[in-house]
Design a protein around this motif. Structure first.
Motif, PDB file in Angstrom:
ATOM      1  N   LYS A  92      32.569  29.961  48.048  1.00 17.58           N
ATOM      2  CA  LYS A  92      31.736  30.453  47.751  1.00 17.58           C
ATOM      3  C   LYS A  92      32.137  30.623  46.160  1.00 17.58           C
ATOM      4  CE  LYS A  92      30.283  34.191  50.655  1.00 17.58           C
ATOM      5  NZ  LYS A  92      30.090  35.575  51.260  1.00 17.58           N
ATOM      6  N   LEU A  93      33.676  30.433  46.107  1.00 16.47           N
ATOM      7  CA  LEU A  93      34.053  30.250  44.816  1.00 16.47           C
ATOM      8  C   LEU A  93      33.534  28.987  43.781  1.00 16.47           C
ATOM      9  CD1 LEU A  93      37.674  31.637  44.644  1.00 16.47           C
ATOM     10  CD2 LEU A  93      36.282  32.070  43.216  1.00 16.47           C
ATOM     11  N   ALA A 482      38.422  36.984  40.990  1.00 14.55           N
ATOM     12  CA  ALA A 482      37.869  35.770  42.040  1.00 14.55           C
ATOM     13  C   ALA A 482      35.643  36.494  40.958  1.00 14.55           C
ATOM     14  CB  ALA A 482      37.729  36.390  43.166  1.00 14.55           C
ATOM     15  N   GLN A 483      34.748  36.887  41.290  1.00 18.63           N
ATOM     16  CA  GLN A 483      34.047  37.506  40.737  1.00 18.63           C
ATOM     17  C   GLN A 483      33.689  36.007  39.080  1.00 18.63           C
ATOM     18  OE1 GLN A 483      32.528  41.030  40.046  1.00 18.63           O
ATOM     19  NE2 GLN A 483      30.884  40.616  41.163  1.00 18.63           N
ATOM     20  N   TRP A 484      34.662  36.928  38.323  1.00 23.48           N
ATOM     21  CA  TRP A 484      34.909  36.231  36.854  1.00 23.48           C
ATOM     22  C   TRP A 484      34.704  34.908  37.467  1.00 23.48           C
ATOM     23  CZ3 TRP A 484      37.330  32.885  34.488  1.00 23.48           C
ATOM     24  CH2 TRP A 484      36.615  32.984  32.658  1.00 23.48           C
ATOM     25  N   TYR A 485      36.336  34.486  37.968  1.00 21.60           N
ATOM     26  CA  TYR A 485      36.046  32.850  38.331  1.00 21.60           C
ATOM     27  C   TYR A 485      35.003  31.997  38.528  1.00 21.60           C
ATOM     28  CZ  TYR A 485      38.773  28.732  39.198  1.00 21.60           C
ATOM     29  OH  TYR A 485      39.271  27.054  38.577  1.00 21.60           O
ATOM     30  N   SER A 486      34.034  32.613  39.849  1.00 19.84           N
ATOM     31  CA  SER A 486      32.815  32.007  40.736  1.00 19.84           C
ATOM     32  C   SER A 486      31.804  32.019  39.426  1.00 19.84           C
ATOM     33  CB  SER A 486      32.570  33.217  41.206  1.00 19.84           C
ATOM     34  OG  SER A 486      31.107  32.737  42.262  1.00 19.84           O
ATOM     35  N   ASN A 487      31.789  33.531  38.499  1.00 18.20           N
ATOM     36  CA  ASN A 487      30.473  33.272  37.897  1.00 18.20           C
ATOM     37  C   ASN A 487      31.034  31.571  36.445  1.00 18.20           C
ATOM     38  OD1 ASN A 487      29.431  35.082  38.491  1.00 18.20           O
ATOM     39  ND2 ASN A 487      30.505  36.902  37.870  1.00 18.20           N
TER      40      ASN A 487
END
Length: 506
Positions: A92-93, A482-487
């Protein structure tokens, strides 16, 4: 009129520049650049006494109550039982790669001899799960945790016997996993392990001698930091030579070693403080890179340490210079130094007295107070480029720690803005370094999930994903980071899922 417009134009230009810096995406890096996150075996696996695993030196050390919170990693994040869920989170990441280590005492419980089939199966399962999900496995063979059996038998890294045993262990890993693992690191941060484990006893095996360390039961702080580092270098060279001669042509992988690299600045402009920084960089970075690149220790170290510093034979020197395809670099922060020239008898010296410096606190508390100084990463990469022939580099660890109690969700602060800003600024700094000629081809955040942070236990957390250590199931939950890295990673158009900030992964 024009003069009145100048301030507004200046603000506009600066804002535009800031906007460009903030807009760096994955696409600004080379297409084959590797982005990942990492952990290590003792810190995340748990299952410490399950399926044939025997104690490592970290098990023994933690059970002696020497971590800050008196806790152990017997269970920690329990990745041993939750690796499939963790790999789903990695996907997901959109991670390119996952850096993890193998527990030597899970694979070969006594350090040599009998192979543990369940340990072998676990690492095969983990590697296969990563491959199936399009994630590269990056494996570290020794992350501070060799088997306690070898420590009991001959003193571990202070004995040259470790070279043969480590090479045999590495041989097994290359044979069993090398068809799928293309990136190997032999040792993690030996330039820290040699000091904290064999001078001041803040790492296992806790060897030291008075007055240099605390709770010293055995050891010699004057010599053992240098002896253990010497044996690590020779063990690395032995394992790397084996890999290159026996496996590399067919398996087409790469092998290296991972050092920690703080950047040091003088506390003042005084000549002595500037000289102290230069000397420290040679003791800190040159201690390992000088033998690996040029075949011998830095002249400064030889002049100061004298006969306490071991000597390489011509054959060993030659082998060292051919022993790496890349250098792993762990970087967190900048430290400020002052010269501290104190007269000691030659026999009253240890690593720090050899250095003759003052650091706010040269123990772990001072070393891991992470403050964002992204320019420090640029400077250390420039230093390595200028002094060590610009080797290929992977940033194997870079991350931001939150300190405090054993916080758990719900009610936990998911919004780790400080960590987001830290990671963002360091990635931007890395991008600048690459444009300036650094031969860096990978970046890994420490850490993928919250884990047992060695001497800090569970009072320090680096994870993109938090772990609720109060629950038997050890649920994971994403931080804002995690959300930032994924984006950031999905800017390359590789979206495979979405991260819901407040959703538990049970």
């Amino acid at each position: 009129m024009e003069r009145r417009l100048l301030p507004f134009l200046l603000v506009f230009v600066l804002t535009a520049i800031a906007g460009v810096a903030a807009s760096i995406t994955r696409d600004d890096f080379p297409p084959d650049f590797i982005f990942g996150a990492g952990t290590s075996a003792y810190q995340v696996e748990g299952a410490a006494a399950e399926d044939g695993r025997k104690p490592s030196i970290w098990d023994t050390y933690a059970h002696s109550g020497r971590t800050r919170d008196k806790k152990t990693a017997d269970i920690t994040a329990d990745q041993y039982h939750h690796y499939k869920e963790d790999v789903k989170l990695m996907k997901k990441l959109c991670l390119d790669a996952y850096r993890f280590s193998i527990s030597w005492s899970r694979l070969i419980p006594d350090g040599r001899g009998r192979i543990n089939p369940k340990g072998l199966q676990y690492y095969n399962n983990l590697i296969n799960e990563l491959i199936i999900n399009g994630i590269q496995p990056h494996v570290t063979l020794h992350h501070f945790d060799h088997p306690q059996a070898l420590e009991d038998e001959y003193g571990g890294l202070v004995s040259p016997k470790m070279i043969e045993d480590f090479t045999a262990y590495a041989d097994l890993c290359f044979k069993e996993f090398g068809d799928r693992v293309k990136y190997w690191s032999t040792f993690n941060e030996p330039n820290v392990e040699a000091i904290l484990g064999y001078d001041v006893a803040l790492f296992p095996p806790g060897r030291c001698s008075s007055p240099f360390g605390s709770n010293c039961s055995a050891g010699d702080s004057r010599t053992e930091p240098y002896i253990s580092a010497h044996n690590i270098l020779l063990a690395h060279a032995s394992a790397a030579t084996l890999y290159k001669e026996k496996y590399q042509k067919e398996q087409r992988g790469q092998i290296g070693i991972t050092i920690i690299g703080f950047w040091f600045e003088p506390s003042t402009n005084a000549t002595d403080d500037v000289a102290a920084v230069k000397r420290t960089m040679e003791f800190h970075i040159g201690w390992f890179l000088q033998p690996l690149v040029y075949g011998d220790y830095p002249a400064t170290m030889k002049d100061i340490v004298k006969s306490r510093l071991p000597i390489f034979s011509k054959e060993e020197s030659s082998r060292l210079k051919a022993s790496f395809d890349f250098i792993g670099l762990n970087h967190y922060n900048v430290l400020y130094l002052q010269s501290n020239p104190t007269k000691f008898d030659y026999n009253e010296r240890d690593y720090f007295r050899d250095l003759s410096i003052k650091l706010g606190d040269h123990h772990m508390e001072g070393l891991l107070k992470v403050k964002a100084s992204p320019w420090g990463l640029q400077r250390i990469l420039e230093y390595i480029k200028a002094n060590y022939r610009n080797p290929p580099i992977i940033i194997h660890e870079n991350g931001y720690s939150t300190h405090g109690a054993n916080s758990t969700a719900p009610g936990y602060d998911f919004n780790d803005h400080e960590r987001v800003n830290y990671i963002k600024e360091y990635i931007e700094s890395l991008h600048t370094s690459i444009r300036n000629g650094s031969n860096t081809f990978g970046y890994f955040i420490w850490s993928f999930i919250d884990c047992f942070e060695l001497v800090f236990g569970y009072t320090s957390k680096f994870g993109l994903y938090g772990v609720d250590f109060s629950k038997k199931e050890r649920p994971r939950y994403p931080h804002l980071s995690a959300q930032w890295y994924s984006n950031f990673l999905r800017c390359g158009g590789r979206e495979t899922g979405s991260i819901n900030l407040y959703t538990y992964i049970e």
